[in-house]
Write a protein that holds these residues in place. Structure first.
Motif, PDB file in Angstrom:
ATOM      1  N   THR A 109       0.834  -1.204   0.000  1.00 10.93           N
ATOM      2  CA  THR A 109       0.000   0.000   0.000  1.00 10.93           C
ATOM      3  C   THR A 109       0.864   1.247   0.000  1.00 10.93           C
ATOM      4  N   ARG A 110       1.890   1.249   0.830  1.00 12.59           N
ATOM      5  CA  ARG A 110       2.778   2.421   0.908  1.00 12.59           C
ATOM      6  C   ARG A 110       3.420   2.726  -0.440  1.00 12.59           C
ATOM      7  N   TYR A 111       3.912   1.695  -1.126  1.00 17.33           N
ATOM      8  CA  TYR A 111       4.545   1.918  -2.430  1.00 17.33           C
ATOM      9  C   TYR A 111       3.528   2.332  -3.483  1.00 17.33           C
ATOM     10  N   MET A 112       2.345   1.743  -3.441  1.00 14.02           N
ATOM     11  CA  MET A 112       1.308   2.138  -4.402  1.00 14.02           C
ATOM     12  C   MET A 112       0.954   3.617  -4.228  1.00 14.02           C
ATOM     13  N   LEU A 148      -0.890   5.227  -7.326  1.00 11.64           N
ATOM     14  CA  LEU A 148      -1.840   4.199  -7.746  1.00 11.64           C
ATOM     15  C   LEU A 148      -2.981   4.103  -6.736  1.00 11.64           C
ATOM     16  N   GLU A 149      -4.163   3.819  -7.235  1.00 13.33           N
ATOM     17  CA  GLU A 149      -5.326   3.681  -6.372  1.00 13.33           C
ATOM     18  C   GLU A 149      -5.243   2.374  -5.585  1.00 13.33           C
ATOM     19  N   ASP A 183      -4.921  -4.748 -10.508  1.00 13.66           N
ATOM     20  CA  ASP A 183      -4.744  -4.642 -11.953  1.00 13.66           C
ATOM     21  C   ASP A 183      -3.272  -4.942 -12.251  1.00 13.66           C
ATOM     22  N   ALA A 184      -2.878  -4.813 -13.508  1.00 15.09           N
ATOM     23  CA  ALA A 184      -1.500  -5.159 -13.899  1.00 15.09           C
ATOM     24  C   ALA A 184      -0.466  -4.332 -13.134  1.00 15.09           C
ATOM     25  N   ASP A 185      -0.716  -3.027 -12.955  1.00 13.31           N
ATOM     26  CA  ASP A 185       0.235  -2.181 -12.226  1.00 13.31           C
ATOM     27  C   ASP A 185       0.336  -2.593 -10.764  1.00 13.31           C
ATOM     28  N   GLU A 195       2.388  -5.712 -10.430  1.00 10.95           N
ATOM     29  CA  GLU A 195       3.806  -5.413 -10.620  1.00 10.95           C
ATOM     30  C   GLU A 195       4.413  -4.817  -9.348  1.00 10.95           C
ATOM     31  N   VAL A 196       3.719  -3.889  -8.720  1.00 16.19           N
ATOM     32  CA  VAL A 196       4.209  -3.293  -7.472  1.00 16.19           C
ATOM     33  C   VAL A 196       4.249  -4.346  -6.370  1.00 16.19           C
ATOM     34  N   ALA A 197       3.187  -5.145  -6.256  1.00  8.39           N
ATOM     35  CA  ALA A 197       3.146  -6.177  -5.223  1.00  8.39           C
ATOM     36  C   ALA A 197       4.315  -7.146  -5.370  1.00  8.39           C
TER      37      ALA A 197
END
Length: 192
Positions: free
Chosen positions: A66-69, A74-75, A86-88, A91-93
């Protein structure tokens, strides 16, 4: 010193009962946020290995994801307790779980005195996943269909396996996997 001895004496019946057994530990939430809890986790897991239990760690990283999103604009949304992915988001996760947190946990266990090996669901085809039943609401969230215990048994013989809760399907689509579900599937597959 007597507190440590008392603690060990209290734990002795459990050590005897579970000697040689596999124990799956789900690591996440508040325990990942505070330095003293991160250290306690590492020393406790290493102690389990020293007393001849076979610990297997499965971790999430929700607050860090969550912090990085948020940092990336990102929502962040959840549906029925699952991160809408979603795809983004996936990728972050994956970057946070595999690239950052898994490595940090492995390093901490190594420093505490036992060698650890970091894994994700793709490694050795550890997890076979399919889209979650409610994929139309949550997107790329995967459900673990199978765990390859041979991979874990080979590693756990000499190391502490540390599994990040991410995976890909046979076509190479990456999924965010709920760490609680992954830990439960790993425990069931290993008979832990």
């Amino acid at each position: 010193m007597s507190t440590n001895v008392d603690t060990l004496l209290e734990a002795l019946p459990y050590i005897r009962e579970f000697h040689g057994r596999t124990v799956v530990i789900k690591y996440g939430g508040a325990a990942m946020l505070e330095e003293d809890l991160r250290e306690a986790f590492a020393t406790d897991v290493v102690l389990l290995k020293y007393v001849r239990l076979n610990p297997v760690g499965v971790h999430g990283g929700g607050p860090e994801i969550t912090r990085y999103m948020e940092r990336l604009g990102l929502e962040v949304r959840f549906h029925e307790g699952l991160r809408v992915s979603d795809a983004d988001t996936v990728e972050v996760a994956k970057m946070v779980l595999v690239g950052k947190l898994n490595s940090e946990i492995v390093q901490r266990l190594n420093r505490a005195g036992q060698p650890a090996v970091g894994l994700a669901g793709e490694d050795g085809t550890l997890f076979e996943v399919s889209p979650a039943a409610n994929a139309e609401q949550v997107g790329f969230v995967g459900s673990v269909e199978r765990v390859d215990v041979d991979v874990l048994n080979h590693i756990a013989a000499d190391y502490i396996p540390v599994i990040a809760s991410s995976a890909s399907d046979r076509e190479g689509q990456s999924y965010n996997v709920n760490a609680d579900e992954a830990a439960g599937k790993v425990a069931a597959a290993l008979g832990a």
